[in-house]
Design a protein around this motif. Structure first.
Motif, PDB file in Angstrom:
ATOM      1  N   GLN A 414     124.530   3.699  66.127  1.00 48.25           N
ATOM      2  CA  GLN A 414     125.096   4.891  65.393  1.00 48.25           C
ATOM      3  C   GLN A 414     126.285   4.549  64.509  1.00 48.25           C
ATOM      4  OE1 GLN A 414     125.733   8.028  68.215  1.00 48.25           O
ATOM      5  NE2 GLN A 414     123.539   8.550  68.351  1.00 48.25           N
ATOM      6  N   ASP A 415     127.109   3.628  64.850  1.00 50.14           N
ATOM      7  CA  ASP A 415     128.255   3.087  63.952  1.00 50.14           C
ATOM      8  C   ASP A 415     128.257   1.632  63.966  1.00 50.14           C
ATOM      9  OD1 ASP A 415     130.637   2.713  62.547  1.00 50.14           O
ATOM     10  OD2 ASP A 415     132.126   3.368  64.387  1.00 50.14           O
ATOM     11  N   PRO A 416     127.299   0.927  63.170  1.00 52.29           N
ATOM     12  CA  PRO A 416     127.308  -0.460  62.865  1.00 52.29           C
ATOM     13  C   PRO A 416     128.290  -1.193  62.654  1.00 52.29           C
ATOM     14  CG  PRO A 416     125.484   0.698  61.822  1.00 52.29           C
ATOM     15  CD  PRO A 416     126.389   1.892  62.282  1.00 52.29           C
ATOM     16  N   THR A 417     129.611  -0.562  61.994  1.00 50.48           N
ATOM     17  CA  THR A 417     130.669  -1.177  61.525  1.00 50.48           C
ATOM     18  C   THR A 417     131.329  -1.773  62.576  1.00 50.48           C
ATOM     19  OG1 THR A 417     131.964   0.747  61.614  1.00 50.48           O
ATOM     20  CG2 THR A 417     131.141   0.223  59.554  1.00 50.48           C
ATOM     21  N   ARG A 418     131.078  -1.239  63.897  1.00 51.92           N
ATOM     22  CA  ARG A 418     131.843  -1.785  65.226  1.00 51.92           C
ATOM     23  C   ARG A 418     131.065  -2.931  65.926  1.00 51.92           C
ATOM     24  NH1 ARG A 418     132.919   3.551  68.788  1.00 51.92           N
ATOM     25  NH2 ARG A 418     134.084   2.198  69.796  1.00 51.92           N
ATOM     26  N   LEU A 419     129.790  -3.275  65.092  1.00 50.62           N
ATOM     27  CA  LEU A 419     129.287  -4.453  65.760  1.00 50.62           C
ATOM     28  C   LEU A 419     129.892  -5.661  65.282  1.00 50.62           C
ATOM     29  CD1 LEU A 419     125.522  -3.284  65.347  1.00 50.62           C
ATOM     30  CD2 LEU A 419     126.603  -4.280  67.449  1.00 50.62           C
ATOM     31  N   SER A 420     129.682  -6.602  66.054  1.00 48.21           N
ATOM     32  CA  SER A 420     130.059  -8.086  65.499  1.00 48.21           C
ATOM     33  C   SER A 420     129.036  -8.977  65.499  1.00 48.21           C
ATOM     34  CB  SER A 420     131.198  -8.348  66.337  1.00 48.21           C
ATOM     35  OG  SER A 420     130.746  -8.908  67.764  1.00 48.21           O
ATOM     36  N   THR A 421     129.109 -10.134  64.679  1.00 50.26           N
ATOM     37  CA  THR A 421     128.293 -11.116  64.804  1.00 50.26           C
ATOM     38  C   THR A 421     127.893 -11.794  66.170  1.00 50.26           C
ATOM     39  OG1 THR A 421     128.695 -11.583  62.407  1.00 50.26           O
ATOM     40  CG2 THR A 421     127.543 -13.119  63.444  1.00 50.26           C
ATOM     41  N   GLU A 422     129.163 -11.828  66.743  1.00 57.79           N
ATOM     42  CA  GLU A 422     129.134 -12.404  67.966  1.00 57.79           C
ATOM     43  C   GLU A 422     128.197 -11.577  68.935  1.00 57.79           C
ATOM     44  OE1 GLU A 422     133.058 -13.323  69.751  1.00 57.79           O
ATOM     45  OE2 GLU A 422     132.240 -14.794  71.000  1.00 57.79           O
ATOM     46  N   LEU A 423     128.368 -10.256  69.065  1.00 56.09           N
ATOM     47  CA  LEU A 423     127.487  -9.593  69.989  1.00 56.09           C
ATOM     48  C   LEU A 423     126.202  -9.479  69.504  1.00 56.09           C
ATOM     49  CD1 LEU A 423     128.633  -6.250  71.322  1.00 56.09           C
ATOM     50  CD2 LEU A 423     126.206  -6.535  70.456  1.00 56.09           C
ATOM     51  N   ILE A 424     125.736  -9.622  68.305  1.00 50.14           N
ATOM     52  CA  ILE A 424     124.142  -9.656  67.700  1.00 50.14           C
ATOM     53  C   ILE A 424     123.808 -11.138  68.441  1.00 50.14           C
ATOM     54  CG2 ILE A 424     122.693  -9.942  65.822  1.00 50.14           C
ATOM     55  CD1 ILE A 424     123.767  -7.057  66.027  1.00 50.14           C
ATOM     56  N   GLU A 425     124.689 -12.332  68.112  1.00 54.17           N
ATOM     57  CA  GLU A 425     123.980 -13.638  68.552  1.00 54.17           C
ATOM     58  C   GLU A 425     123.939 -13.678  70.215  1.00 54.17           C
ATOM     59  OE1 GLU A 425     126.687 -16.352  66.967  1.00 54.17           O
ATOM     60  OE2 GLU A 425     126.066 -16.087  64.819  1.00 54.17           O
ATOM     61  N   CYS A 426     124.761 -12.897  70.738  1.00 55.66           N
ATOM     62  CA  CYS A 426     124.420 -12.854  72.267  1.00 55.66           C
ATOM     63  C   CYS A 426     123.160 -12.340  72.685  1.00 55.66           C
ATOM     64  CB  CYS A 426     125.672 -11.851  72.935  1.00 55.66           C
ATOM     65  SG  CYS A 426     127.223 -12.586  73.040  1.00 55.66           S
ATOM     66  N   LEU A 427     122.878 -11.021  71.985  1.00 55.36           N
ATOM     67  CA  LEU A 427     121.700 -10.349  72.117  1.00 55.36           C
ATOM     68  C   LEU A 427     120.608 -11.345  71.877  1.00 55.36           C
ATOM     69  CD1 LEU A 427     122.025  -6.893  70.871  1.00 55.36           C
ATOM     70  CD2 LEU A 427     121.707  -7.534  73.214  1.00 55.36           C
ATOM     71  N   ALA A 428     120.856 -12.203  70.774  1.00 52.35           N
ATOM     72  CA  ALA A 428     119.515 -12.949  70.328  1.00 52.35           C
ATOM     73  C   ALA A 428     119.452 -14.329  71.644  1.00 52.35           C
ATOM     74  CB  ALA A 428     119.933 -13.634  69.189  1.00 52.35           C
ATOM     75  N   VAL A 429     120.496 -14.646  72.032  1.00 52.44           N
ATOM     76  CA  VAL A 429     120.369 -15.577  73.155  1.00 52.44           C
ATOM     77  C   VAL A 429     120.013 -15.274  74.079  1.00 52.44           C
ATOM     78  CG1 VAL A 429     121.796 -17.064  74.603  1.00 52.44           C
ATOM     79  CG2 VAL A 429     122.530 -17.056  72.243  1.00 52.44           C
ATOM     80  N   LEU A 430     120.085 -13.971  74.407  1.00 55.81           N
ATOM     81  CA  LEU A 430     119.778 -13.210  75.872  1.00 55.81           C
ATOM     82  C   LEU A 430     118.306 -12.757  75.843  1.00 55.81           C
ATOM     83  CD1 LEU A 430     122.804 -11.483  77.150  1.00 55.81           C
ATOM     84  CD2 LEU A 430     121.816 -13.225  78.258  1.00 55.81           C
ATOM     85  N   CYS A 431     117.813 -12.650  74.527  1.00 51.69           N
ATOM     86  CA  CYS A 431     116.542 -11.856  74.473  1.00 51.69           C
ATOM     87  C   CYS A 431     115.296 -12.894  75.042  1.00 51.69           C
ATOM     88  CB  CYS A 431     116.131 -11.623  73.106  1.00 51.69           C
ATOM     89  SG  CYS A 431     114.812 -10.420  72.702  1.00 51.69           S
ATOM     90  N   PRO A 432     114.577 -12.055  75.844  1.00 52.13           N
ATOM     91  CA  PRO A 432     113.392 -13.079  76.244  1.00 52.13           C
ATOM     92  C   PRO A 432     112.248 -12.739  75.238  1.00 52.13           C
ATOM     93  CG  PRO A 432     113.532 -10.872  77.411  1.00 52.13           C
ATOM     94  CD  PRO A 432     114.707 -11.009  76.648  1.00 52.13           C
ATOM     95  N   PRO A 433     111.254 -13.875  75.273  1.00 55.95           N
ATOM     96  CA  PRO A 433     110.395 -13.757  74.314  1.00 55.95           C
ATOM     97  C   PRO A 433     109.352 -12.537  73.985  1.00 55.95           C
ATOM     98  CG  PRO A 433     110.024 -15.703  75.612  1.00 55.95           C
ATOM     99  CD  PRO A 433     111.213 -14.924  76.063  1.00 55.95           C
ATOM    100  N   SER A 434     109.352 -11.837  75.229  1.00 54.52           N
ATOM    101  CA  SER A 434     108.462 -10.549  75.186  1.00 54.52           C
ATOM    102  C   SER A 434     109.186  -9.466  74.306  1.00 54.52           C
ATOM    103  CB  SER A 434     108.196 -10.098  76.588  1.00 54.52           C
ATOM    104  OG  SER A 434     109.443 -10.045  77.413  1.00 54.52           O
TER     105      SER A 434
END
Lengths: 469, 458
Positions: A414-434
């Motif tokens: 809802q408020d993407p301005t609070r997102l950081s690149t680092e958090l997005i990258e964390c999600l990418a690293v943790l994301c399983p293939p499915s």
């Protein structure tokens, strides 16, 4: 005039100084400047001197397959672009290459030099050779594929691989692992002895007692201390266990209720321990005593201890640490259902109790302990990076789904301005293939600058996994 | 389509520009996105001003123009337009270029500049030319011509004085001994270069100014002899310039260029005697370096069926380092070569196709490294101040001796440029490979190799 004359008669004087004149008549030159030009031109026609000998290159045999071309381009963009990716992404890329038995294209090694140097052990024999190309021969480490180590060769591997080998051997043959370790024990330095001893953590039994007792004479204090801790955990240990005694002194027992008298346990933390340091103190106090030893001393079963401690968060945390240490995931689940702050408390105290866990066991443990529904936005990044540190690979599908449905993530959306690149990258690293399609669709609504590297990373993982399928 | 993400990355002056460009990839920000169907694209992008910025890009050679006031080249708008084109992020309407695009195209000096300008405004151009000729004042023309001649004589005199000063300076260095020259080269060369600039011998000035850098790129033990070669060559050029009337035409023209008489692109294109080669050209090397005068010198080395060519561009440092061509690109064009006994430097007179990456191997001449070095010797005999020369070979190998890498075949061993020890390391595993590179008489810069693992480029 010959080139030889110029070399023999003119060049030395040009180099040392020609105030006393040059032998111009010998080369039929009219001036020192002409002599200089002739000498210079003669030198330019010289072929470079052939080296006396060339090195004989040791052949590098790397059985791994080279990554496919589309992955090469992505890796160069991610790891050698104008803004290289975060360390966690680099670590995950190296881990995936290792897991899938893939290697970098040799021509990409120089472009990815900093990545190769940082993760050479995970990238195969050729990457190892490249990273050590300038090292003196006596300092070069050989590359050992962990799945190729045997009882005869394990002791020449790197310290980390040796410890991993002993730990895996310990799981299937505890006595055999101990016997192997004893062979090389005397030739290892203190660091390696500590690592190898830690590898014996699983399946401790009375058969280990003699060896552990012998460690009381070890020259390294931390090896002596670890040996003593292991010894105290052995079934039937009758000696003094100061750690257990200290813990018992802090646990107070009481009975409450008018009709059904229930036992209640509380943990009294020292007055000098501040509130924000309690989890660290709990870990230090309970990490080495073992749940079964504590249960024996309290004359209660572990389940009864958990039930009696349900109102006391520090004692529940102590139970969680001890249950984790003994790989009692059944108890871990029961504790976490009573302790909302389990994950953050464990993170504050460190993951020492998970040292002997396999990646699969860690993932199962994380599924039980990590509860994104309790996370808030400020703690999300910290908790995600901690999860990466713990898991050594992607999270489970359920955990990822829980996070994408969590209040913290919805608030970020809802408020993407609070997102950081680092958090997005964390999600990418943790994301399983499915879960990658779901993650991509989540990225689609966000600023491309935030998700750029993460999106490339997810694409890369897809390619690497497909190539290996 | 010649634009690719890697090319855009190479063109970008810094990461900030790429990040800023990424924010402009939303089609809603672009009221106009169009193409002419022949490699020319343009667009209008909403910025902070009242009117949108206008951006034009040529896909053939990645030329660009934007009306924004940014000091970065290419700016974020140009990068964004290329990016949208490369990734097909939005449709480009096909139409005739508007005037502002045609104007830019007619003014730029790119490979396809002449044709569209002539096609777009033929009548206006002819009318304008006629008018100028009709109104020409013979007396004014004569005065201008006399002034040009006078300036030329004055410059010749100035250069002659500068060359005399250069000789005195070199004599002083000889007297002091050239073994010590490398250690003091930075200071003394700077001073001499400034005097040569004052004497209007800009080519020699640059050569003197960059001399210390060339010396320091060599191992310490090799520097004194390199100083002998460099200073010897400076005197050779100066002496040849004084005796230019006795030289063959091509060598005379070459030495004048070395000293600083530039040949403009326009006069080269207009020179009917200049060597012209119409061919399919393959880019096999590109490199750029910043000169002491703060200009970036970008070289793009090409190979046709027989001829080797190098395109040299000088651009301000702020405009980024890429020339628009990448190794592996292929395009059809007519090149015109600067007059020289060893013609290599050229300009594109007409480009017939856009540059496209090709995976085909580089067509190398059927000879080995020894033949290639013999060709270098022959070329140096033709042009004694020869600098970089393209060596192409079949079946050589890379070997290591100490910390240095050597390209070796039979009795020939050429030391590889020290800066390439890491990037060329993977080639040590091959028993033999074919390739191409640049040899300056002291070190070899490997640029291209055909190997069992595919193409390697520097």
């Amino acid at each position: 005039m010959t080139a030889q004359n110029l070399r023999a008669l003119i060049l030395p004087r040009l180099l040392s100084g020609a105030r006393d004149g040059l032998a111009l008549d010998k080369i039929k030159a009219s001036s020192p400047l002409q002599a200089l030009s002739l000498a210079g031109q003669a030198l330019r026609f010289d072929r470079p001197a052939h080296p006396a000998q060339f090195l004989v290159e040791a052949p590098v045999e790397d059985e791994r397959r080279i990554v496919p071309d589309p992955a090469r381009k992505l890796m160069v963009r991610l790891l050698a672009g104008k803004s290289p990716v975060s360390t966690m992404m680099a670590v995950e890329i190296a881990r995936t290459l290792d897991l899938r038995a893939l290697r970098l294209h040799p021509f990409d090694l120089p472009k990815l030099e900093s990545f190769v140097k940082a993760h050479a052990e995970a990238l195969g024999a050729e990457a190892m050779a490249f990273s050590q190309r300038e090292a003196p021969t006596e300092q070069k480490q050989s590359y050992f594929a962990s799945d190729m180590l045997t009882d005869e060769t394990w002791m020449v591997a790197t310290p980390a691989l040796k410890a991993r080998f002993i730990a895996s051997r310990r799981e299937i043959d505890p006595a055999g692992a101990l016997a192997l370790l004893k062979i090389s024990w005397g030739s290892e330095n203190a660091d390696n002895r500590f690592r190898l001893l830690n590898a014996l953590r699983a399946k401790l039994s009375p058969a280990d007692a003699e060896f552990l007792e012998s460690l009381a004479q070890d020259r390294a204090p931390r090896v002596r201390e670890l040996g003593r801790q292991f010894l105290a955990r052995l079934p039937g240990f009758v000696g003094d266990n100061p750690a257990l005694n200290a813990a018992l002194e802090r646990i107070k027992r009481a009975k409450i209720g008018l009709i059904f008298r229930k036992t209640v346990l509380t943990l009294q933390t020292p007055a000098t321990v501040q509130q924000n340091a309690i989890s660290v103190w709990v870990r230090q106090t309970f990490a080495d005593i073992g749940f079964s030893a504590l249960a024996g001393s309290l004359k209660m079963s572990p389940e009864e201890i958990i039930e009696a401690a349900q109102k006391d968060a520090p004692l529940l945390l102590a139970c969680l640490i001890m249950a984790t240490d003994e790989k009692r995931l059944d108890l871990v689940g029961k504790i976490v259902s009573r302790l909302d702050t389990a994950w953050s408390d464990v993170v504050q105290g460190g993951f020492g109790a998970l040292a002997g866990y396999t990646p699969e066991e860690r993932s199962r443990w994380a599924d039980l302990v990590v509860q994104p529904k309790h996370w808030n936005e400020t703690a999300t990044l910290w908790t995600l990076t901690s999860l990466i540190d713990l898991l050594d690979g992607p999270a489970s599908e359920q955990l990822m789904r829980d996070f994408l449905a969590s209040r913290a993530w919805l608030a970020f959306r809802q408020d993407p301005t609070r997102l950081s690149t680092e958090l997005i990258e964390c999600l990418a690293v943790l994301c399983p293939p499915s879960m990658r399609p779901a993650l991509r669709s989540a990225f689609a609504s966000l600023d491309a600058n935030l998700t750029h590297s993460a999106a490339l990373f997810v694409d890369l993982m897809d390619i690497l996994e497909a190539h290996n399928a | 389509m010649s634009l690719s993400l890697s090319k855009i990355e190479a063109l970008a002056p810094d990461q900030g520009s790429l990040d800023a460009a990424r924010k402009l990839l939303k089609p809603a920000l672009w009221p106009t996105l169009a193409e002419d169907g022949a490699g020319l694209i343009w667009g209008e992008c909403h910025g902070s001003g009242a009117t949108p910025y206008r951006i034009s890009v040529t896909e053939l050679d990645a030329g660009y123009k934007c009306t924004c006031p940014s000091r970065k080249f290419p700016c974020k708008h140009s990068l964004a337009l290329m990016w949208m084109r490369a990734e097909q992020k939005a449709p480009f309407a096909t139409s005739a270029p508007p005037d502002w695009v045609s104007d830019w195209l007619s003014r730029r000096r790119g490979p396809n500049a002449a044709a569209p300008a002539a096609a777009d405004k033929p009548k206006a151009a002819i009318a304008s030319t006629t008018e100028v000729e009709d109104n020409a004042d013979p007396k004014a023309e004569a005065r201008a011509s006399a002034a040009r001649a006078r300036n030329r004589v004055e410059r010749e005199a100035s250069i002659a004085n500068g060359l005399d000063e250069l000789d005195i300076w070199i004599s002083d260095q000889i007297d002091a001994g050239l073994a010590a020259f490398p250690s003091k080269a930075s200071g003394v060369c700077r001073l001499m270069a400034q005097r040569l600039v004052d004497a209007k011998a800009s080519g020699l000035a640059l050569r003197v100014d960059t001399l210390p850098a060339r010396l320091f790129a060599l191992p310490e033990a090799a520097r004194p002899e390199a100083a002998v070669k460099e200073l010897g060559m400076l005197h050779l050029i100066a002496d040849a310039y004084r005796r230019q009337d006795d030289l063959p035409d091509l060598l005379q023209s070459d030495v004048r260029q070395m000293v600083g008489w530039n040949i403009t692109r326009e006069s080269l294109l207009a020179d009917a005697e200049a060597l012209r080669v119409n061919d399919t050209w393959r880019v096999w090397a590109s490199r750029s370096e910043v000169q002491p005068d703060k200009l970036r010198r970008s070289e793009t080395w090409l190979k046709g069926r027989e001829q080797i060519a190098v395109l040299i561009e000088f651009t301000p440092v702020a405009t980024g380092g890429a020339s628009g061509f990448s190794p592996g690109d292929s395009f059809e064009a007519e090149l015109v070569f600067y007059p020289s006994p060893v013609p290599m430097r050229a300009v594109i007179a007409r480009q017939f196709t856009g540059s496209k990456q090709s995976i085909a191997p580089l067509s190398l001449p059927d000879h080995d490294l020894a033949d290639a070095v013999n060709q270098y010797d022959d070329a140096m005999a033709e042009k004694p101040w020869l600098e970089d020369y393209a060596l192409m070979f079949l079946g050589a190998e890379l070997r290591r001796s100490g910390e240095a890498l050597w390209l070796r075949q039979g009795e020939i061993a050429l030391p590889l440029d020290q800066s390439q020890t890491a990037e060329a390391w993977p080639l040590l595993q091959f028993k033999a490979f074919d390739g191409a590179g640049l040899w300056d008489g002291a070190s070899f810069r490997l640029c291209w190799a055909e190997t069992p693992l595919g193409r390697w480029t520097a």
